[in-house]
Design a protein around this motif. Sequence first.
Motif, PDB file in Angstrom:
ATOM      1  N   MET A   1       0.827  -1.206   0.000  1.00  0.00           N
ATOM      2  CA  MET A   1       0.000   0.000   0.000  1.00  0.00           C
ATOM      3  C   MET A   1       0.861   1.255   0.000  1.00  0.00           C
ATOM      4  N   PHE A   2       2.007   1.189   0.730  1.00  0.00           N
ATOM      5  CA  PHE A   2       2.902   2.338   0.829  1.00  0.00           C
ATOM      6  C   PHE A   2       3.285   2.830  -0.563  1.00  0.00           C
ATOM      7  N   LEU A   5       0.494   4.908  -2.370  1.00  0.00           N
ATOM      8  CA  LEU A   5      -0.001   6.182  -1.851  1.00  0.00           C
ATOM      9  C   LEU A   5       0.262   7.280  -2.876  1.00  0.00           C
ATOM     10  N   LEU A   7       1.299  10.758  -3.263  1.00  0.00           N
ATOM     11  CA  LEU A   7       1.957  11.739  -2.393  1.00  0.00           C
ATOM     12  C   LEU A   7       1.836  13.148  -2.931  1.00  0.00           C
ATOM     13  N   PRO A   8       1.734  14.130  -2.020  1.00  0.00           N
ATOM     14  CA  PRO A   8       1.807  15.524  -2.470  1.00  0.00           C
ATOM     15  C   PRO A   8       3.157  15.758  -3.140  1.00  0.00           C
ATOM     16  N   GLY A  10       6.719  16.771  -4.224  1.00  0.00           N
ATOM     17  CA  GLY A  10       7.928  17.109  -3.490  1.00  0.00           C
ATOM     18  C   GLY A  10       8.231  16.179  -2.329  1.00  0.00           C
ATOM     19  N   TRP A  11       7.254  15.365  -1.918  1.00  0.00           N
ATOM     20  CA  TRP A  11       7.477  14.410  -0.841  1.00  0.00           C
ATOM     21  C   TRP A  11       7.974  13.094  -1.410  1.00  0.00           C
ATOM     22  N   LYS A  12       8.748  12.407  -0.595  1.00  0.00           N
ATOM     23  CA  LYS A  12       9.321  11.135  -1.006  1.00  0.00           C
ATOM     24  C   LYS A  12       8.935  10.075   0.029  1.00  0.00           C
ATOM     25  N   ALA A  13       8.481   8.926  -0.433  1.00  0.00           N
ATOM     26  CA  ALA A  13       8.233   7.813   0.486  1.00  0.00           C
ATOM     27  C   ALA A  13       9.565   7.122   0.739  1.00  0.00           C
ATOM     28  N   VAL A  14       9.924   6.981   2.013  1.00  0.00           N
ATOM     29  CA  VAL A  14      11.225   6.418   2.371  1.00  0.00           C
ATOM     30  C   VAL A  14      11.028   5.077   3.053  1.00  0.00           C
TER      31      VAL A  14
ATOM     32  N   LEU B  20       7.542   9.421   5.287  1.00  0.00           N
ATOM     33  CA  LEU B  20       7.440  10.401   4.202  1.00  0.00           C
ATOM     34  C   LEU B  20       8.445  11.501   4.509  1.00  0.00           C
ATOM     35  N   ARG B  22      10.359  15.261   3.234  1.00  0.00           N
ATOM     36  CA  ARG B  22      10.556  16.406   2.346  1.00  0.00           C
ATOM     37  C   ARG B  22      11.410  17.464   3.026  1.00  0.00           C
ATOM     38  N   VAL B  63       7.851  12.223   8.315  1.00  0.00           N
ATOM     39  CA  VAL B  63       6.569  11.839   8.900  1.00  0.00           C
ATOM     40  C   VAL B  63       6.486  10.315   8.973  1.00  0.00           C
ATOM     41  N   ALA B  73      -3.264   7.551   4.984  1.00  0.00           N
ATOM     42  CA  ALA B  73      -3.987   8.736   4.499  1.00  0.00           C
ATOM     43  C   ALA B  73      -3.812   9.943   5.430  1.00  0.00           C
ATOM     44  N   VAL B  76      -0.402  11.427   4.865  1.00  0.00           N
ATOM     45  CA  VAL B  76      -0.344  12.089   3.558  1.00  0.00           C
ATOM     46  C   VAL B  76      -1.041  13.451   3.626  1.00  0.00           C
ATOM     47  N   ALA B  79       1.228  15.784   5.295  1.00  0.00           N
ATOM     48  CA  ALA B  79       2.287  16.187   4.361  1.00  0.00           C
ATOM     49  C   ALA B  79       1.787  17.293   3.428  1.00  0.00           C
ATOM     50  N   ARG B  80       0.563  17.134   2.946  1.00  0.00           N
ATOM     51  CA  ARG B  80      -0.015  18.133   2.050  1.00  0.00           C
ATOM     52  C   ARG B  80      -0.131  19.481   2.768  1.00  0.00           C
ATOM     53  N   ALA B  82       1.469  20.461   5.492  1.00  0.00           N
ATOM     54  CA  ALA B  82       2.802  20.968   5.862  1.00  0.00           C
ATOM     55  C   ALA B  82       3.434  21.693   4.683  1.00  0.00           C
TER      56      ALA B  82
END
Lengths: 89, 89
Positions: A1-2, A5, A7-8, A10-14, B20, B22, B63, B73, B76, B79-80, B82
Amino acid sequence: MFATLSLPEGWKAVQAPPSLFRRFEFASYQDTRAYLERLAALSKETELYPDLGFGTTYVNVTVYGKDGGTPGAQEVEFARRAAALAIPG
Amino acid sequence: MFATLSLPEGWKAVQAPPSLFRRFEFASYQDTRAYLERLAALSKETELYPDLGFGTTYVNVTVYGKDGGTPGAQEVEFARRAAALAIPG
Protein backbone atom coordinates in the motif's frame (compact mmCIF):
# COMPACT_ATOMS: atom_id res chain seq x y z
CA MET A 1 0.00 0.00 0.00
CA PHE A 2 2.90 2.34 0.83
CA ALA A 3 4.06 2.26 -2.76
CA THR A 4 0.62 3.12 -4.06
CA LEU A 5 0.00 6.18 -1.85
CA SER A 6 -0.50 9.29 -3.94
CA LEU A 7 1.96 11.74 -2.39
CA PRO A 8 1.81 15.52 -2.47
CA GLU A 9 4.40 16.99 -4.83
CA GLY A 10 7.93 17.11 -3.49
CA TRP A 11 7.48 14.41 -0.84
CA LYS A 12 9.32 11.14 -1.01
CA ALA A 13 8.23 7.81 0.49
CA VAL A 14 11.23 6.42 2.37
CA GLN A 15 11.59 2.77 3.20
CA ALA A 16 15.09 1.65 4.03
CA PRO A 17 15.49 -2.13 3.97
CA PRO A 18 16.45 -3.85 7.22
CA SER A 19 20.18 -4.32 7.66
CA LEU A 20 23.03 -5.26 9.98
CA PHE A 21 25.43 -2.46 10.83
CA ARG A 22 28.81 -2.16 12.44
CA ARG A 23 31.56 0.45 12.47
CA PHE A 24 35.16 -0.78 12.55
CA GLU A 25 37.94 1.55 13.62
CA PHE A 26 41.60 1.27 12.73
CA ALA A 27 44.85 2.79 13.90
CA SER A 28 45.96 3.94 10.46
CA TYR A 29 44.88 4.48 6.89
CA GLN A 30 47.06 1.53 5.92
CA ASP A 31 45.16 -0.72 8.33
CA THR A 32 41.86 0.58 6.97
CA ARG A 33 42.90 -0.19 3.40
CA ALA A 34 44.13 -3.66 4.39
CA TYR A 35 40.75 -4.36 6.01
CA LEU A 36 38.91 -3.23 2.88
CA GLU A 37 41.03 -5.64 0.85
CA ARG A 38 40.17 -8.55 3.16
CA LEU A 39 36.51 -7.57 3.07
CA ALA A 40 36.58 -7.55 -0.74
CA ALA A 41 37.93 -11.09 -0.73
CA LEU A 42 35.19 -12.18 1.69
CA SER A 43 32.55 -10.59 -0.54
CA LYS A 44 33.91 -12.38 -3.58
CA GLU A 45 33.87 -15.72 -1.76
CA THR A 46 30.39 -15.32 -0.25
CA GLU A 47 28.81 -13.23 -3.01
CA LEU A 48 27.53 -10.89 -0.31
CA TYR A 49 28.32 -7.26 -1.02
CA PRO A 50 27.58 -4.93 1.89
CA ASP A 51 27.40 -1.16 1.57
CA LEU A 52 30.68 0.34 2.71
CA GLY A 53 31.50 3.81 3.90
CA PHE A 54 35.02 4.60 5.04
CA GLY A 55 37.39 7.32 6.09
CA THR A 56 41.08 7.21 6.92
CA THR A 57 40.60 5.21 10.12
CA TYR A 58 37.16 3.60 9.96
CA VAL A 59 34.90 1.44 7.85
CA ASN A 60 31.11 1.42 8.22
CA VAL A 61 29.64 -1.88 7.04
CA THR A 62 25.92 -2.26 6.26
CA VAL A 63 24.79 -5.76 5.32
CA TYR A 64 21.41 -6.09 3.62
CA GLY A 65 19.33 -9.19 3.08
CA LYS A 66 18.87 -10.51 -0.43
CA ASP A 67 16.44 -8.62 -2.69
CA GLY A 68 15.63 -6.06 0.00
CA GLY A 69 14.57 -8.80 2.41
CA THR A 70 15.49 -9.26 6.04
CA PRO A 71 19.06 -10.32 6.83
CA GLY A 72 19.21 -14.00 7.76
CA ALA A 73 21.71 -16.68 8.74
CA GLN A 74 23.99 -16.07 5.74
CA GLU A 75 24.24 -12.36 6.48
CA VAL A 76 24.89 -13.03 10.18
CA GLU A 77 27.69 -15.40 9.22
CA PHE A 78 29.11 -12.73 6.92
CA ALA A 79 28.95 -10.26 9.82
CA ARG A 80 30.81 -12.68 12.08
CA ARG A 81 33.55 -13.25 9.52
CA ALA A 82 33.79 -9.54 8.67
CA ALA A 83 34.40 -8.84 12.36
CA ALA A 84 37.05 -11.54 12.60
CA LEU A 85 38.88 -9.95 9.65
CA ALA A 86 39.10 -6.66 11.52
CA ILE A 87 41.20 -8.14 14.31
CA PRO A 88 44.93 -7.45 13.74
CA GLY A 89 46.55 -10.86 13.16
CA MET B 1 12.57 -13.21 12.96
CA PHE B 2 14.87 -10.20 12.48
CA ALA B 3 14.55 -9.29 16.15
CA THR B 4 15.44 -12.78 17.25
CA LEU B 5 18.63 -13.18 15.21
CA SER B 6 21.61 -13.79 17.44
CA LEU B 7 24.09 -11.18 16.23
CA PRO B 8 27.86 -11.25 16.55
CA GLU B 9 29.10 -8.80 19.18
CA GLY B 10 29.21 -5.18 18.10
CA TRP B 11 26.71 -5.49 15.25
CA LYS B 12 23.38 -3.74 15.34
CA ALA B 13 20.18 -4.77 13.56
CA VAL B 14 18.85 -1.69 11.80
CA GLN B 15 15.25 -1.33 10.77
CA ALA B 16 14.12 2.21 10.09
CA PRO B 17 10.34 2.54 9.92
CA PRO B 18 8.82 3.69 6.62
CA SER B 19 8.29 7.42 6.39
CA LEU B 20 7.44 10.40 4.20
CA PHE B 21 10.22 12.91 3.71
CA ARG B 22 10.56 16.41 2.35
CA ARG B 23 13.06 19.21 2.68
CA PHE B 24 11.76 22.77 2.74
CA GLU B 25 14.08 25.69 2.03
CA PHE B 26 13.63 29.27 3.12
CA ALA B 27 15.15 32.63 2.29
CA SER B 28 16.02 33.53 5.86
CA TYR B 29 16.32 32.22 9.39
CA GLN B 30 13.25 34.27 10.26
CA ASP B 31 11.23 32.47 7.57
CA THR B 32 12.53 29.14 8.82
CA ARG B 33 11.46 29.91 12.39
CA ALA B 34 8.05 31.11 11.20
CA TYR B 35 7.56 27.83 9.34
CA LEU B 36 8.51 25.82 12.42
CA GLU B 37 5.88 27.76 14.39
CA ARG B 38 3.19 26.99 11.81
CA LEU B 39 4.27 23.35 11.75
CA ALA B 40 4.02 23.16 15.55
CA ALA B 41 0.44 24.43 15.37
CA LEU B 42 -0.39 21.84 12.69
CA SER B 43 1.11 19.10 14.87
CA LYS B 44 -0.94 20.21 17.84
CA GLU B 45 -4.13 20.21 15.78
CA THR B 46 -3.53 16.85 14.09
CA GLU B 47 -1.60 15.15 16.89
CA LEU B 48 0.95 14.10 14.31
CA TYR B 49 4.51 14.92 15.33
CA PRO B 50 7.06 14.43 12.56
CA ASP B 51 10.80 14.31 13.14
CA LEU B 52 12.29 17.69 12.34
CA GLY B 53 15.80 18.67 11.46
CA PHE B 54 16.58 22.26 10.60
CA GLY B 55 19.30 24.76 9.91
CA THR B 56 19.16 28.50 9.30
CA THR B 57 17.39 28.18 5.95
CA TYR B 58 15.88 24.71 5.76
CA VAL B 59 13.63 22.26 7.57
CA ASN B 60 13.74 18.51 6.95
CA VAL B 61 10.42 16.87 7.79
CA THR B 62 10.08 13.12 8.30
CA VAL B 63 6.57 11.84 8.90
CA TYR B 64 6.19 8.35 10.36
CA GLY B 65 3.13 6.18 10.54
CA LYS B 66 1.58 5.45 13.91
CA ASP B 67 3.36 2.93 16.15
CA GLY B 68 6.12 2.35 13.60
CA GLY B 69 3.59 1.39 10.94
CA THR B 70 3.37 2.53 7.35
CA PRO B 71 2.28 6.12 6.72
CA GLY B 72 -1.34 6.24 5.53
CA ALA B 73 -3.99 8.74 4.50
CA GLN B 74 -3.67 10.85 7.68
CA GLU B 75 0.08 11.22 7.23
CA VAL B 76 -0.34 12.09 3.56
CA GLU B 77 -2.86 14.77 4.50
CA PHE B 78 -0.39 16.10 7.08
CA ALA B 79 2.29 16.19 4.36
CA ARG B 80 -0.01 18.13 2.05
CA ARG B 81 -0.84 20.69 4.72
CA ALA B 82 2.80 20.97 5.86
CA ALA B 83 3.75 21.82 2.29
CA ALA B 84 0.98 24.43 2.02
CA LEU B 85 2.31 26.09 5.19
CA ALA B 86 5.72 26.51 3.57
CA ILE B 87 4.39 28.75 0.82
CA PRO B 88 4.93 32.45 1.66
CA GLY B 89 1.47 33.95 2.10
